[in-house]
Design an enzyme around this catalytic site. Structure first.
Site, PDB file in Angstrom:
ATOM      1  N   ASP A  12       0.822  -1.214   0.000  1.00  0.00           N
ATOM      2  CA  ASP A  12       0.000   0.000   0.000  1.00  0.00           C
ATOM      3  C   ASP A  12       0.860   1.270   0.000  1.00  0.00           C
ATOM      4  O   ASP A  12       0.387   2.352  -0.337  1.00  0.00           O
ATOM      5  CB  ASP A  12      -0.935  -0.005   1.216  1.00  0.00           C
ATOM      6  CG  ASP A  12      -0.143  -0.189   2.501  1.00  0.00           C
ATOM      7  OD1 ASP A  12       0.368   0.795   3.033  1.00  0.00           O
ATOM      8  OD2 ASP A  12      -0.003  -1.349   2.965  1.00  0.00           O
ATOM      9  N   ASP A  60       6.525  -5.662   6.711  1.00  0.00           N
ATOM     10  CA  ASP A  60       5.154  -5.131   6.738  1.00  0.00           C
ATOM     11  C   ASP A  60       4.284  -6.134   5.987  1.00  0.00           C
ATOM     12  O   ASP A  60       3.916  -5.930   4.845  1.00  0.00           O
ATOM     13  CB  ASP A  60       5.150  -3.753   6.066  1.00  0.00           C
ATOM     14  CG  ASP A  60       3.791  -3.085   6.127  1.00  0.00           C
ATOM     15  OD1 ASP A  60       2.857  -3.648   6.717  1.00  0.00           O
ATOM     16  OD2 ASP A  60       3.668  -1.992   5.550  1.00  0.00           O
ATOM     17  N   GLU A 118       7.789  -6.284  -2.736  1.00  0.00           N
ATOM     18  CA  GLU A 118       6.370  -6.665  -2.587  1.00  0.00           C
ATOM     19  C   GLU A 118       6.097  -7.783  -3.589  1.00  0.00           C
ATOM     20  O   GLU A 118       6.357  -7.634  -4.784  1.00  0.00           O
ATOM     21  CB  GLU A 118       5.491  -5.424  -2.853  1.00  0.00           C
ATOM     22  CG  GLU A 118       4.031  -5.686  -3.119  1.00  0.00           C
ATOM     23  CD  GLU A 118       3.287  -6.400  -1.997  1.00  0.00           C
ATOM     24  OE1 GLU A 118       3.212  -5.869  -0.894  1.00  0.00           O
ATOM     25  OE2 GLU A 118       2.767  -7.517  -2.269  1.00  0.00           O
TER      26      GLU A 118
HETATM   27  N1  SAM Z   1      -0.701  -3.308   7.249  1.00  0.00           N
HETATM   28  C1  SAM Z   1      -1.009  -4.617   6.889  1.00  0.00           C
HETATM   29  C2  SAM Z   1      -1.507  -5.556   7.943  1.00  0.00           C
HETATM   30  O1  SAM Z   1      -0.811  -5.842   8.924  1.00  0.00           O
HETATM   31  O2  SAM Z   1      -2.621  -6.025   7.801  1.00  0.00           O
HETATM   32  C3  SAM Z   1      -0.016  -5.227   5.952  1.00  0.00           C
HETATM   33  C4  SAM Z   1      -0.150  -4.470   4.669  1.00  0.00           C
HETATM   34  S1  SAM Z   1       0.645  -4.942   3.285  1.00  0.00           S
HETATM   35  C5  SAM Z   1      -0.541  -4.581   2.096  1.00  0.00           C
HETATM   36  C6  SAM Z   1       1.060  -6.618   3.309  1.00  0.00           C
HETATM   37  C7  SAM Z   1       1.706  -7.034   1.988  1.00  0.00           C
HETATM   38  O3  SAM Z   1       2.628  -8.101   2.190  1.00  0.00           O
HETATM   39  C8  SAM Z   1       0.707  -7.510   0.921  1.00  0.00           C
HETATM   40  O4  SAM Z   1       0.587  -6.557  -0.080  1.00  0.00           O
HETATM   41  C9  SAM Z   1       1.306  -8.831   0.424  1.00  0.00           C
HETATM   42  O5  SAM Z   1       1.230  -8.983  -0.973  1.00  0.00           O
HETATM   43  C10 SAM Z   1       2.749  -8.715   0.910  1.00  0.00           C
HETATM   44  N2  SAM Z   1       3.441  -9.998   1.047  1.00  0.00           N
HETATM   45  C11 SAM Z   1       2.946 -11.142   1.569  1.00  0.00           C
HETATM   46  N3  SAM Z   1       3.872 -12.123   1.483  1.00  0.00           N
HETATM   47  C12 SAM Z   1       4.979 -11.582   0.901  1.00  0.00           C
HETATM   48  C13 SAM Z   1       6.261 -12.097   0.561  1.00  0.00           C
HETATM   49  N4  SAM Z   1       6.572 -13.376   0.784  1.00  0.00           N
HETATM   50  N5  SAM Z   1       7.156 -11.250  -0.021  1.00  0.00           N
HETATM   51  C14 SAM Z   1       6.825  -9.945  -0.248  1.00  0.00           C
HETATM   52  N6  SAM Z   1       5.638  -9.421   0.044  1.00  0.00           N
HETATM   53  C15 SAM Z   1       4.713 -10.220   0.625  1.00  0.00           C
END
Ligand code: SAM
Length: 284
Positions: free
Chosen positions: A86, A155, A106
């Site tokens: 985000d 995150d 991401e």
């Molecule tokens: N603030 C949030 C929460 O705690 O609910 C987290 C927000 S953020 C949008 C989380 C992001 O982590 C997602 O967009 C997801 O695609 C990403 N993500 C999940 N697994 C991942 C990985 N193995 N490597 C990189 N990004 C990842």
């Protein structure tokens, strides 16, 4: 007709928001991504039916994930953000002009593109010239990296789906190696309240404790997350978030924040008794 978004916080407790309109829906290779507009919380990003970010309370999460490590070590120059599609974490980091480089990894480009279109409040600084975006798996990205980053921020989504590997011992060990000698790791550490979340919190904390000499937990209030009580982990090779805290440097920056402040920095590490017990319970 009334439209409501409802999320099951447990099998027996739910949270609902009245919806104005559904702005985006997409199924990526990794997860389902939705952006809705609600009456109470403004625009909301959900992934696989779980709230990630809302316009109304995102400042709490993003200020706490970024300013706590940066106020502990004002000399942070190189930062890695894993997840955070985000853009809210990067936005807060870019307010620190001392940072020279921010790599954001991401896994899901759909999250970034949909937020760039519908959620400028968080995504606006992804184009800062210090930011490099990698659409890759963060687990593989840290493998083999040594002494590269002063701060790593995880995150992430919850430990299901693509986020699962971001809660493993191997991943935390790779983060340790990728950090410089004063390096700090901040990670999304779930909630201590409901059973499922609290187990994930305990597991992650236990693994990190075995790797980093300094391993602390801090709390914040997040109205749209299950129970509203959420935690970040603060692990470090050398700097302690309270003993080495330098409020003067942070205050001198004159940043305007809505949640974070130097008193809160100290208070956030003072945990309720039941949370301390969860941390000290080696049985978990
Ligand atoms: N603030 C949030 C929460 O705690 O609910 C987290 C927000 S953020 C949008 C989380 C992001 O982590 C997602 O967009 C997801 O695609 C990403 N993500 C999940 N697994 C991942 C990985 N193995 N490597 C990189 N990004 C990842």
């Amino acid at each position: 007709m009334e439209l409501w978004y409802t999320e099951n916080h447990t099998d027996y407790a739910r949270f609902s928001m009245k919806v104005k309109q559904h702005l985006f829906t997409g199924q990526s290779d990794f997860q389902r991504v939705d952006i809705i507009e609600t009456y109470e919380f403004g625009k909301v990003l959900t992934i696989d039916g779980l709230v990630m970010v809302t316009e109304k309370d995102e400042f709490i999460y993003h200020e706490m994930i970024a300013h706590v490590p940066l106020a502990t070590n004002p000399n942070i120059k190189k930062v890695l953000v894993i997840g955070g599609g985000d853009g809210g974490t990067v936005r807060e980091l870019t307010r620190h002009h001392s940072i020279e480089k921010i790599d954001m990894v991401e896994i899901d480009e759909m999250v970034v593109r949909s937020c760039q279109k519908h959620l400028p409040i968080t995504s606006a600084k992804l184009e800062d010239e210090r930011v490099t975006l990698y659409f890759e798996d963060g687990i593989q990205f840290v493998e083999g990296k040594e002494n590269r980053y002063d701060l790593i921020i995880v995150d992430s989504t919850d430990p299901i789906g693509p986020g699962e590997g971001l809660f493993t011992t191997e991943f935390y060990q790779n983060c340790y190696k990728a950090l410089t000698s004063e390096g700090i790791l901040v990670n999304q550490n779930e909630s201590p309240y409901y059973d499922r979340d609290k187990r994930e919190f305990q597991r992650a904390n236990k693994k990190i404790k075995r790797i980093f000499p300094i391993c602390e937990v801090y709390q914040f209030h997040m109205p749209t997350y299950p129970s509203g009580h959420w935690l970040f982990g603060f692990a470090s090779k050398k700097l302690h978030p309270i003993h080495d805290y330098q409020p003067e440097s942070w205050v001198a920056l004159q940043l305007k924040t809505k949640y974070y402040n130097p008193d809160l920095h100290k208070g956030a590490f003072a945990l309720p008794t039941y949370v301390k017990e969860l941390i000290n319970n080696e049985e978990a």
